[in-house]
Each structure stands twice: as C-alpha cells, then as structure tokens.
Design a protein around this motif. Structure first.
Motif, PDB file in Angstrom:
ATOM      1  N   ALA A 139       0.843  -1.195   0.000  1.00  0.00           N
ATOM      2  CA  ALA A 139       0.000   0.000   0.000  1.00  0.00           C
ATOM      3  C   ALA A 139       0.879   1.246   0.000  1.00  0.00           C
ATOM      4  O   ALA A 139       2.033   1.211   0.452  1.00  0.00           O
ATOM      5  N   PRO A 140       0.377   2.377  -0.510  1.00  0.00           N
ATOM      6  CA  PRO A 140       1.136   3.631  -0.403  1.00  0.00           C
ATOM      7  C   PRO A 140       1.486   3.907   1.057  1.00  0.00           C
ATOM      8  O   PRO A 140       0.719   3.558   1.964  1.00  0.00           O
ATOM      9  N   LEU A 141       2.622   4.541   1.291  1.00  0.00           N
ATOM     10  CA  LEU A 141       3.109   4.681   2.664  1.00  0.00           C
ATOM     11  C   LEU A 141       2.127   5.443   3.546  1.00  0.00           C
ATOM     12  O   LEU A 141       1.966   5.099   4.732  1.00  0.00           O
ATOM     13  N   ASP A 142       1.465   6.464   3.030  1.00  0.00           N
ATOM     14  CA  ASP A 142       0.522   7.196   3.878  1.00  0.00           C
ATOM     15  C   ASP A 142      -0.612   6.293   4.351  1.00  0.00           C
ATOM     16  O   ASP A 142      -0.972   6.294   5.529  1.00  0.00           O
ATOM     17  N   GLU A 143      -1.162   5.472   3.445  1.00  0.00           N
ATOM     18  CA  GLU A 143      -2.219   4.536   3.830  1.00  0.00           C
ATOM     19  C   GLU A 143      -1.689   3.499   4.812  1.00  0.00           C
ATOM     20  O   GLU A 143      -2.382   3.114   5.773  1.00  0.00           O
ATOM     21  N   ARG A 144      -0.482   3.052   4.580  1.00  0.00           N
ATOM     22  CA  ARG A 144       0.112   2.027   5.432  1.00  0.00           C
ATOM     23  C   ARG A 144       0.310   2.547   6.860  1.00  0.00           C
ATOM     24  O   ARG A 144       0.003   1.848   7.844  1.00  0.00           O
ATOM     25  N   LEU A 145       0.773   3.786   6.988  1.00  0.00           N
ATOM     26  CA  LEU A 145       1.009   4.343   8.317  1.00  0.00           C
ATOM     27  C   LEU A 145      -0.293   4.590   9.064  1.00  0.00           C
ATOM     28  O   LEU A 145      -0.365   4.399  10.292  1.00  0.00           O
ATOM     29  N   SER A 179       5.424  19.083  -4.764  1.00  0.00           N
ATOM     30  CA  SER A 179       6.582  19.478  -3.958  1.00  0.00           C
ATOM     31  C   SER A 179       7.108  18.350  -3.089  1.00  0.00           C
ATOM     32  O   SER A 179       8.136  18.505  -2.432  1.00  0.00           O
ATOM     33  N   GLY A 180       6.386  17.225  -3.039  1.00  0.00           N
ATOM     34  CA  GLY A 180       6.863  16.088  -2.269  1.00  0.00           C
ATOM     35  C   GLY A 180       6.092  15.806  -0.999  1.00  0.00           C
ATOM     36  O   GLY A 180       6.376  14.823  -0.314  1.00  0.00           O
ATOM     37  N   VAL A 181       5.108  16.627  -0.650  1.00  0.00           N
ATOM     38  CA  VAL A 181       4.324  16.412   0.566  1.00  0.00           C
ATOM     39  C   VAL A 181       3.125  15.529   0.217  1.00  0.00           C
ATOM     40  O   VAL A 181       2.154  15.987  -0.372  1.00  0.00           O
ATOM     41  N   LEU A 182       3.213  14.254   0.573  1.00  0.00           N
ATOM     42  CA  LEU A 182       2.126  13.325   0.292  1.00  0.00           C
ATOM     43  C   LEU A 182       0.993  13.482   1.301  1.00  0.00           C
ATOM     44  O   LEU A 182      -0.185  13.408   0.944  1.00  0.00           O
ATOM     45  N   ALA A 183       1.337  13.711   2.569  1.00  0.00           N
ATOM     46  CA  ALA A 183       0.336  13.948   3.616  1.00  0.00           C
ATOM     47  C   ALA A 183       0.981  14.737   4.738  1.00  0.00           C
ATOM     48  O   ALA A 183       2.090  14.417   5.169  1.00  0.00           O
ATOM     49  N   ASP A 184       0.276  15.764   5.201  1.00  0.00           N
ATOM     50  CA  ASP A 184       0.737  16.565   6.334  1.00  0.00           C
ATOM     51  C   ASP A 184      -0.508  16.966   7.113  1.00  0.00           C
ATOM     52  O   ASP A 184      -1.123  17.998   6.854  1.00  0.00           O
ATOM     53  N   LEU A 185      -0.899  16.104   8.063  1.00  0.00           N
ATOM     54  CA  LEU A 185      -2.176  16.251   8.748  1.00  0.00           C
ATOM     55  C   LEU A 185      -1.982  16.185  10.254  1.00  0.00           C
ATOM     56  O   LEU A 185      -1.182  15.393  10.752  1.00  0.00           O
ATOM     57  N   PRO A 191     -11.425  13.745  20.953  1.00  0.00           N
ATOM     58  CA  PRO A 191     -11.571  12.551  21.791  1.00  0.00           C
ATOM     59  C   PRO A 191     -11.334  11.234  21.062  1.00  0.00           C
ATOM     60  O   PRO A 191     -11.111  10.207  21.705  1.00  0.00           O
ATOM     61  N   GLU A 192     -11.392  11.255  19.730  1.00  0.00           N
ATOM     62  CA  GLU A 192     -11.107  10.065  18.924  1.00  0.00           C
ATOM     63  C   GLU A 192     -10.049  10.420  17.887  1.00  0.00           C
ATOM     64  O   GLU A 192     -10.222  10.221  16.674  1.00  0.00           O
ATOM     65  N   ALA A 193      -8.935  10.951  18.351  1.00  0.00           N
ATOM     66  CA  ALA A 193      -7.935  11.548  17.458  1.00  0.00           C
ATOM     67  C   ALA A 193      -7.440  10.618  16.348  1.00  0.00           C
ATOM     68  O   ALA A 193      -7.360  11.036  15.191  1.00  0.00           O
ATOM     69  N   PRO A 194      -7.082   9.349  16.621  1.00  0.00           N
ATOM     70  CA  PRO A 194      -6.602   8.508  15.518  1.00  0.00           C
ATOM     71  C   PRO A 194      -7.639   8.325  14.416  1.00  0.00           C
ATOM     72  O   PRO A 194      -7.308   8.341  13.220  1.00  0.00           O
ATOM     73  N   HIS A 195      -8.902   8.168  14.791  1.00  0.00           N
ATOM     74  CA  HIS A 195      -9.949   7.981  13.788  1.00  0.00           C
ATOM     75  C   HIS A 195     -10.251   9.281  13.052  1.00  0.00           C
ATOM     76  O   HIS A 195     -10.566   9.270  11.857  1.00  0.00           O
ATOM     77  N   GLU A 196     -10.158  10.402  13.750  1.00  0.00           N
ATOM     78  CA  GLU A 196     -10.324  11.690  13.076  1.00  0.00           C
ATOM     79  C   GLU A 196      -9.179  11.919  12.084  1.00  0.00           C
ATOM     80  O   GLU A 196      -9.392  12.445  10.985  1.00  0.00           O
ATOM     81  N   LEU A 197      -7.977  11.509  12.456  1.00  0.00           N
ATOM     82  CA  LEU A 197      -6.844  11.612  11.528  1.00  0.00           C
ATOM     83  C   LEU A 197      -7.094  10.762  10.287  1.00  0.00           C
ATOM     84  O   LEU A 197      -6.831  11.191   9.159  1.00  0.00           O
ATOM     85  N   ALA A 198      -7.617   9.552  10.480  1.00  0.00           N
ATOM     86  CA  ALA A 198      -7.919   8.683   9.339  1.00  0.00           C
ATOM     87  C   ALA A 198      -8.971   9.318   8.442  1.00  0.00           C
ATOM     88  O   ALA A 198      -8.891   9.219   7.206  1.00  0.00           O
ATOM     89  N   ARG A 199      -9.973   9.982   9.026  1.00  0.00           N
ATOM     90  CA  ARG A 199     -10.991  10.662   8.227  1.00  0.00           C
ATOM     91  C   ARG A 199     -10.379  11.795   7.415  1.00  0.00           C
ATOM     92  O   ARG A 199     -10.646  11.944   6.212  1.00  0.00           O
ATOM     93  N   LEU A 200      -9.534  12.584   8.050  1.00  0.00           N
ATOM     94  CA  LEU A 200      -8.875  13.682   7.341  1.00  0.00           C
ATOM     95  C   LEU A 200      -7.969  13.147   6.233  1.00  0.00           C
ATOM     96  O   LEU A 200      -7.857  13.762   5.167  1.00  0.00           O
ATOM     97  N   GLN A 202      -8.496  10.480   4.467  1.00  0.00           N
ATOM     98  CA  GLN A 202      -9.357  10.140   3.340  1.00  0.00           C
ATOM     99  C   GLN A 202      -9.701  11.379   2.527  1.00  0.00           C
ATOM    100  O   GLN A 202      -9.693  11.346   1.285  1.00  0.00           O
ATOM    101  N   LEU A 203     -10.010  12.483   3.187  1.00  0.00           N
ATOM    102  CA  LEU A 203     -10.289  13.726   2.475  1.00  0.00           C
ATOM    103  C   LEU A 203      -9.052  14.223   1.739  1.00  0.00           C
ATOM    104  O   LEU A 203      -9.120  14.656   0.584  1.00  0.00           O
ATOM    105  N   SER A 204      -7.907  14.173   2.408  1.00  0.00           N
ATOM    106  CA  SER A 204      -6.669  14.633   1.792  1.00  0.00           C
ATOM    107  C   SER A 204      -6.344  13.842   0.529  1.00  0.00           C
ATOM    108  O   SER A 204      -5.973  14.403  -0.507  1.00  0.00           O
ATOM    109  N   SER A 205      -6.491  12.518   0.607  1.00  0.00           N
ATOM    110  CA  SER A 205      -6.192  11.695  -0.559  1.00  0.00           C
ATOM    111  C   SER A 205      -7.193  11.932  -1.682  1.00  0.00           C
ATOM    112  O   SER A 205      -6.863  11.817  -2.865  1.00  0.00           O
ATOM    113  N   LEU A 206      -8.437  12.287  -1.321  1.00  0.00           N
ATOM    114  CA  LEU A 206      -9.434  12.610  -2.338  1.00  0.00           C
ATOM    115  C   LEU A 206      -9.069  13.911  -3.055  1.00  0.00           C
ATOM    116  O   LEU A 206      -9.003  13.961  -4.284  1.00  0.00           O
TER     117      LEU A 206
END
Length: 279
Positions: A139-145, A179-185, A191-200, A202-206
């Motif tokens: 998987a792409p590294l951002d998705e993998r992480l 410029s090389g920035v694949l994800a910077d979120l 209160p659900e920070a990891p899941h909120e990060l995953a939601r963001l 998804q938006l970023s990749s879209l």
C-alpha cells in the motif's frame, strides 16, 4: 504517553503518531526525503530532530547517529526515539520511561520501520502495529502508516486515552504542487484523534490525489454523469459532458483528479453521494 511509527518504503518517508497529549504533531515528527524519518517522544527532546537530521545528512549510520544524540543528553533515560535513516532503523526506550514502554524495528530491502510507545496498555500495542505494517505491504506509505496507527489504537494505545494524532509523509513528486508532501495532517485535540486523523487522510487523498481508476465517459455512464452534473448546477451544454465535468471539478476542488475523456471512480462517488463533510 505516545505511540508512533517512523518508516521508509522505497522513496517515501513518513511518521504517524498518536498520544494523550495536546498537538503531538507539533513535537514528535521530522521527515526529510532521502535522509530520515524521526519520532521523538516520552520526555521528548525536540533538539534530537535537528541533531539526528544533521548527522544522517552527513552520512552517519543511523544507529551511530542515535547513540551520539543520546550520549550528549543527561536525560536520555527518560527519552524515547525512533529513527529511520538511509541505512535502516533504530529505536531507543530509556530505562526510566513510564510503563509500558518499548519498541521494535525491522527492515527489508528499501523498506524499514521503527515502532515505539510509552505509557501504553501493554506490549500488544507495538505488536499490533508491527503486524499491521506487514499486512499492508504494497500500500502507499501514507495509507500504510494510518493502518498501523489505527492498529495500535485498536490494541489499546495510550493507557491514558486519546487526544491528538499526526501524519507526515513525503514522496518525490507527490502533493498538490508536486513538492513532495504526500500527507501533512494534524488532529490537535479530539476525543477520537486517531480515527479523526484517518478521516482527514481520506479527504486529503481525495482532494490532493491524482486520477487512479478512470472509467471512459461512454454509454450509460456518460448519461448518468450528465444527469448528476445537471443536478448540481452544471448541466452539459451541447452534450459536452467532459467540459461540464471539468468545470464542476474545478469548483469542487477536485481538479487534481481530472482525466481527459473519463472520470475517476472517487470523483464519480462524490457525484453520486455528495462531497464528504462531517465525521
């Protein structure tokens, strides 16, 4: 109080982190293409980021660079650091880091990781993260992480709870302006920070991803897209569905996914279901 992964996969480098700590993304990660992915945590010493980057840029082997940084720090027993350099990974958990604390590293070819955490519910957190790293190979590294971070969270994560999370990934040519920035979120307080990060993510990749799975604008699909565009105020003129689609995509900030003569499947999904909004 934190769990993280610093990693490299081919030309992509990145860090993902979560913690019961405000704005953890402002403290923990450093990513420099071709040189390093670093996470500094526990009683974090932010100066490690500059010191390790400089050493790795100069060609110092990863383990030696980490050892030198620790040697110059009287508080090393309270620190935790994960680093991946061009020659591989290294991780350090000081003897006085709060229980449970520990880390794991691994490398294969041009892929390497350093996983670490402190004040965790137990070793199962880093174990789950390591398993997820291997399960999402390819998987792409951002998705993998993101998958690795969610696995750590599902295994119990920070024993004190959740508050913030961050993802920083760089890959040559990636990003809105290449410029090389694949994800910077960052999720600084949620209160659900990891899941909120995953939601963001998804938006970023879209919004910032490029067209991947393009379907030709032909037959029934062409008619469907024309009708959907009309419903959002972009009815094709003279049956020019392509022009109407391009105009709508520009308005919706999806121009990166434009594909001549076709439609990206994620764009089609947005047309069918509407732009994603809340959690």
């Amino acid at each position: 109080m934190t769990f993280s992964i610093a990693a490299r996969d081919a030309d992509a480098w990145g860090v993902a982190v979560a913690s019961k700590f405000l704005a953890v993304g402002s403290v923990v990660p450093r990513v420099v293409l071709g040189h390093c992915a670093i996470a500094t945590q526990a009683m974090a010493r932010v100066a490690y980021l500059d010191e390790l980057e400089a050493a790795l840029r100069a060609g110092t082997p990863t383990a030696e660079a980490l050892a030198a940084a620790l040697a110059g720090d009287d508080g090393g027993a309270h620190r935790q650091v994960g680093v991946v350099g061009p020659d591989g990974p290294a991780t350090h958990t000081g003897a006085e880091c709060l229980h449970w604390a520990g880390g794991r590293t691994g490398a294969e070819g041009r892929s390497a990781y350093a996983i670490q955490g402190n004040i965790l519910v137990g070793p199962q957190v880093v174990e789950a993260m390591e398993t997820a790293w291997h399960e999402h190979a390819g998987a792409p590294l951002d998705e993998r992480l993101v998958a690795v971070l969610l696995a750590g969270d599902a295994a119990g994560g920070d024993a004190r709870g959740r508050q913030s999370a961050a993802l920083l990934v760089r890959r040559p040519g990636a990003g809105y302006d290449a410029s090389g920035v694949l994800a910077d979120l960052r999720v600084d307080d949620h209160p659900e920070a990891p899941h909120e990060l995953a939601r963001l993510h998804q938006l970023s990749s879209l919004y910032f991803g490029t067209a991947q799975d393009v379907r030709p604008l032909e037959g029934p699909l062409r008619a469907e897209v024309a009708a959907l565009l009309a419903a959002v105020g972009h009815a094709p003129v003279s049956d020019d569905v392509e022009a109407a689609l391009e105009a709508w995509m520009g308005e919706a900030n999806l121009e990166n996914r434009h594909a001549s003569g076709g439609i990206d499947t994620r764009v089609l999904g947005v047309l069918r279901d509407g732009l994603p909004t809340g959690p």
